[in-house]
Design a protein around this motif. Structure first.
Motif, PDB file in Angstrom:
ATOM      1  N   SER A 199     -12.309   1.168   4.888  1.00 18.60           N
ATOM      2  CA  SER A 199     -11.957   2.456   4.274  1.00 18.60           C
ATOM      3  C   SER A 199     -12.803   3.601   4.801  1.00 18.60           C
ATOM      4  CB  SER A 199     -12.116   2.366   2.748  1.00 18.60           C
ATOM      5  OG  SER A 199     -11.292   1.342   2.221  1.00 18.60           O
TER       6      SER A 199
ATOM      7  N   TRP B 181     -11.780   7.401   5.648  1.00 18.37           N
ATOM      8  CA  TRP B 181     -11.594   8.426   4.618  1.00 18.37           C
ATOM      9  C   TRP B 181     -12.631   9.535   4.740  1.00 18.37           C
ATOM     10  CZ3 TRP B 181      -7.435   9.384   2.028  1.00 18.37           C
ATOM     11  CH2 TRP B 181      -6.567   8.365   1.638  1.00 18.37           C
TER      12      TRP B 181
ATOM     13  N   LEU C  74      -6.879  -4.607   5.246  1.00 20.36           N
ATOM     14  CA  LEU C  74      -6.482  -3.883   4.037  1.00 20.36           C
ATOM     15  C   LEU C  74      -7.115  -2.494   4.003  1.00 20.36           C
ATOM     16  CD1 LEU C  74      -6.692  -6.677   1.303  1.00 20.36           C
ATOM     17  CD2 LEU C  74      -4.626  -5.630   2.248  1.00 20.36           C
TER      18      LEU C  74
ATOM     19  N   THR D 233      -5.456  -0.178   6.494  1.00 21.37           N
ATOM     20  CA  THR D 233      -4.113   0.182   6.045  1.00 21.37           C
ATOM     21  C   THR D 233      -4.170   1.230   4.944  1.00 21.37           C
ATOM     22  OG1 THR D 233      -3.356  -2.053   6.574  1.00 21.37           O
ATOM     23  CG2 THR D 233      -1.949  -0.729   5.150  1.00 21.37           C
ATOM     24  N   VAL D 234      -5.092   1.063   4.009  1.00 25.23           N
ATOM     25  CA  VAL D 234      -5.210   2.020   2.915  1.00 25.23           C
ATOM     26  C   VAL D 234      -5.696   3.372   3.416  1.00 25.23           C
ATOM     27  CG1 VAL D 234      -6.476   2.528   0.789  1.00 25.23           C
ATOM     28  CG2 VAL D 234      -5.521   0.255   1.151  1.00 25.23           C
ATOM     29  N   SER D 235      -6.600   3.392   4.386  1.00 27.83           N
ATOM     30  CA  SER D 235      -7.192   4.649   4.828  1.00 27.83           C
ATOM     31  C   SER D 235      -6.387   5.363   5.905  1.00 27.83           C
ATOM     32  CB  SER D 235      -8.618   4.410   5.340  1.00 27.83           C
ATOM     33  OG  SER D 235      -8.616   3.488   6.421  1.00 27.83           O
TER      34      SER D 235
ATOM     35  N   ARG E 245       0.385   2.471   2.259  1.00 28.22           N
ATOM     36  CA  ARG E 245      -0.879   2.521   1.540  1.00 28.22           C
ATOM     37  C   ARG E 245      -0.715   2.019   0.114  1.00 28.22           C
ATOM     38  NH1 ARG E 245      -1.886   8.023   1.118  1.00 28.22           N
ATOM     39  NH2 ARG E 245      -2.118   7.965   3.377  1.00 28.22           N
TER      40      ARG E 245
ATOM     41  N   ALA F 257      -0.417  -1.805   0.198  1.00 23.18           N
ATOM     42  CA  ALA F 257      -1.691  -2.457   0.521  1.00 23.18           C
ATOM     43  C   ALA F 257      -2.710  -2.300  -0.594  1.00 23.18           C
ATOM     44  CB  ALA F 257      -2.250  -1.880   1.818  1.00 23.18           C
ATOM     45  N   SER F 258      -2.524  -1.290  -1.443  1.00 20.91           N
ATOM     46  CA  SER F 258      -3.492  -1.077  -2.522  1.00 20.91           C
ATOM     47  C   SER F 258      -3.438  -2.190  -3.566  1.00 20.91           C
ATOM     48  CB  SER F 258      -3.232   0.273  -3.199  1.00 20.91           C
ATOM     49  OG  SER F 258      -1.993   0.274  -3.877  1.00 20.91           O
TER      50      SER F 258
ATOM     51  N   ALA G 252      -5.686  -5.126  -2.493  1.00 22.88           N
ATOM     52  CA  ALA G 252      -7.034  -4.555  -2.502  1.00 22.88           C
ATOM     53  C   ALA G 252      -7.548  -4.398  -3.923  1.00 22.88           C
ATOM     54  CB  ALA G 252      -7.028  -3.200  -1.781  1.00 22.88           C
TER      55      ALA G 252
ATOM     56  N   ALA H 155      -1.718   5.155  -6.411  1.00 20.39           N
ATOM     57  CA  ALA H 155      -1.202   5.033  -5.048  1.00 20.39           C
ATOM     58  C   ALA H 155       0.312   5.191  -5.018  1.00 20.39           C
ATOM     59  CB  ALA H 155      -1.612   3.682  -4.454  1.00 20.39           C
TER      60      ALA H 155
ATOM     61  N   SER I  93       4.263  -3.465  -4.136  1.00 20.31           N
ATOM     62  CA  SER I  93       2.964  -3.388  -4.809  1.00 20.31           C
ATOM     63  C   SER I  93       2.963  -4.161  -6.117  1.00 20.31           C
ATOM     64  CB  SER I  93       2.596  -1.924  -5.053  1.00 20.31           C
ATOM     65  OG  SER I  93       3.570  -1.293  -5.867  1.00 20.31           O
TER      66      SER I  93
END
Length: 340
Positions: free
Chosen positions: A94, A97, A163, A166-168, A175, A178-179, A182, A221, A240
């Motif tokens: 991450s 970010w 992960l 992908t989130v960042s 995102r 993938a959250s 995570a 998210a 999700s």
């Protein structure tokens, strides 16, 4: 006749964009540093536990002391090893970010993040193995035990890194999907951190609270995914919410496999049989979870309910806010046409 010319003003976003794109946070080299820091933050549950519990002997070496080890290379702590390495990789992944240029330099930032995570993970493995601890086995099997610990570390770190990246760096819909896994790992990580600080058993309401926090994060998210296309939004919602339940059951199966691995001979047929048993445990966990509506519902179902509620309410409020902003923008034009 005197004519006056109105002073020209710069576009409102021009100065802001210049400010955001300059300074320390625009440098890509801040990302690997943040990735290294994120990795070591992810090891906190183990660091807290080792400071409270003292020595961690093994049946082969009861005097084995892991109080200074960065990783829990212990046969009874394999589930903790998985969780802390996944979350450490997730926090390291991450790191983009913190960069203001993450949208324009995705490949560069992903490479630098991976570099920082690999350096931190490699240092942790070397630091843990450098005192030459007796981790179990004898003769050639001792080396296999070491390789097994390192393999679990690498697998967890890579999963968390993917992960985190992908989130960042992913789009809004990706995102959001993938959250979910995570959030499940972070909730488990927080639980182990609390139990390591307070001692076990923890409060009975802790799993429900952690599940609600995980669901709230996924719901936020999903609110961010409202800007995506309709098909992407539907995929993000379905993916999700499903992953919230599936990841929790998969984590239960992984714990079963790792705990049973301690008494399993290191042979191909024995390991394959253990994996088959783990898949059966995962299926049974899914079946049990989907029927456990409470009260209170099972923790994964609590996370699903909270995620759906936060996502729906947040999306509705965001849509209303956008509608009010559009009407406010159209109001001056309407008044100008009426005056003319």
């Amino acid at each position: 006749m005197t004519s006056t010319t109105a002073p020209q003003q710069a576009p409102p976003d021009e100065g802001r964009g210049t400010r955001l794109g300059s300074g320390l946070w625009s440098s890509p080299w801040v990302v690997p540093i943040a990735a290294v820091l994120g990795w070591f933050v992810g090891l906190l549950p183990w660091i807290v536990r080792r400071s409270r519990q003292g020595t961690f002997g093994t049946p082969w070496n009861p005097r084995n002391d892991l109080r200074d080890a960065l990783l829990p290379f212990h046969h009874q702590l394999l589930p903790m090893l998985v969780v802390v390495t996944v979350v450490a990789g997730l926090l390291a992944g991450s790191a983009p970010w913190c960069s203001t240029s993450r949208r324009s330099r995705r490949l560069v930032l992903a490479a630098l993040t991976t570099l920082g995570a690999l350096l931190a993970a490699g240092w942790s493995v070397v630091q843990t193995l450098s005192p030459d601890p007796d981790l179990g086995g004898s003769g050639t099997t001792a080396a296999q035990v070491r390789v097994a610990f390192v393999a679990v570390t690498v697998a967890g770190a890579l999963l968390g890194l993917v992960l985190g990246l992908t989130v960042s760096l992913g789009g809004a819909a990706v995102r959001a999907a993938a959250s979910a896994p995570a959030a499940v790992f972070i909730a488990d990580w927080l639980g182990q951190l609390v139990l390591g600080s307070l001692g076990s058993p923890g409060p009975t309401w802790l799993p429900t609270l952690l599940a609600a926090l995980a669901g709230a994060g996924v719901g936020l998210a999903l609110v961010g995914a409202a800007r995506a296309h309709l098909l992407a939004r539907v995929a993000a919602w379905v993916g999700s919410l499903v992953l919230l339940v599936v990841t929790a059951s998969a984590l239960t199966a992984v714990r079963y496999v790792l705990e049973a691995l301690r008494g399993t001979p290191i042979r191909g047929d024995a390991l394959s049989e253990l994996i088959v048993d783990g898949l059966r445990v995962m299926g049974a966990s899914l079946q049990t979870t989907l029927t456990a509506w409470g009260p209170p519902p099972a923790s994964p179902l609590t996370a699903v309910v909270v995620a759906a509620t936060v996502g729906a309410v947040g999306t509705l409020l965001a849509a209303r806010r956008a509608d009010r902003a559009d009407r406010a923008d159209r109001a001056p034009d309407d008044s100008t046409r009426t005056t003319a």
